[in-house]
Motif scaffolding. Structure first.
Motif: not given
Length: 289
Positions: A67-71, A96-109, A130-133
């Protein structure tokens, strides 16, 4: 050389109110003689595989999910579908490690659907997430097994970028996992990790540990003997426990960092693989890079 049927998936209608990546990957494998072959590959967006690998011979097809965006950011929607034919054996991991980036309001899935036919083996072993704050997301995994099909799946979650001193003080990650065999459920689990919630520090929750890890093995070979083999493997750090349900082995771990959790799960996987898949553990090369 076996050809792979490859085609792009159609883009869905755009929705400017719900910006984010849309990515979908469908992979199908079949057993042809002594070889497991990737026979179909279709994708849309930034979720791909490069090529099939055979580091341990023709029977097992290793595949690296990229997943080229890496998160996953707010509004991203990723879907992965895996189809394993009868007697096919596939090991899937990530670079490598996957990432869940900080969101401005919309959820990812991220939704993962895995189907394994009679006698097939799917080893689904992504590296940690890695789940970002401030992240907002949903992670769903659905596994359907037929007959004697087997599944080995690992999940390692790191709440916050602990190397930078970050903790998961706000945000939410919803988790759901379902494993069934011939239409009958073996494992059903739902949960929500809320940033800053008391359950993260409570003894009945994560007890203050920023990293949690799970290994699930669903196979006819799961029995009391394999459970005892797992119990003999002690975690090097943190706290781990294992249990046996009908046709399913479950391992849980809580600790301060990803490395000791991954190491313990790898030892458990190494103990289970000969019984479940008839071969010794073969660590993916990408894990050493």
């Amino acid at each position: 050389m076996n050809a792979v049927a490859e085609a792009p998936l159609a883009d869905p209608p755009s929705d400017s109110a719900d910006a984010g990546w849309r990515a979908e990957l469908r992979l199908a494998y079949q057993r042809r003689g002594a070889r497991t072959v990737l026979v179909e590959r279709a994708h849309r967006g930034p979720l791909v595989v490069q090529r099939a690998l055979y580091p341990e011979g023709e029977a097992v097809c290793h595949t690296i999910l990229v997943h080229p965006p890496a998160g996953i950011a707010g509004g991203d929607r990723l879907a992965l579908t895996l189809e394993l034919g009868a007697q096919a054996h596939v090991l899937l991991t990530t670079p490598g490690a996957g990432k869940w980036y900080r969101s401005a309001g919309a959820p990812g899935s991220l939704v993962q659907r895995i189907r394994v036919a009679e006698g097939g083996v799917c080893e689904f072993l992504p590296q940690e997430s890695i789940v970002y704050d401030g992240a907002l997301g949903t992670l769903g995994t659905e596994v359907e097994l037929a007959g004697s099909g087997a599944f080995i799946g690992a999940e390692v979650l790191c709440l916050g970028r602990i190397g930078a001193g970050e903790r998961f003080t706000c945000g939410e990650l919803a988790l759901r996992t379902r494993i069934s065999r011939d239409g009958r459920p073996l494992w059903l689990e739902r949960g929500v990790l809320e940033g800053g919630a008391g359950l993260l520090d409570a003894a009945v929750g994560l007890d203050g540990a920023p990293v949690s890890a799970t290994l699930l093995v669903a196979a006819p070979a799961c029995d009391a003997g394999l459970l005892e083999a797992w119990r003999a493997i002690e975690p090097m750090a943190g706290r781990g426990a294992v249990t046996l349900l009908p046709g399913l082995l479950v391992a849980r771990w809580l600790g301060p960092a990803c490395e000791p959790g991954r190491a313990w799960l790898a030892q458990l996987w190494g103990a289970a693989r000969p019984a479940v898949a008839g071969r010794a553990m073969q660590v993916p090369r990408i894990w050493n890079t």
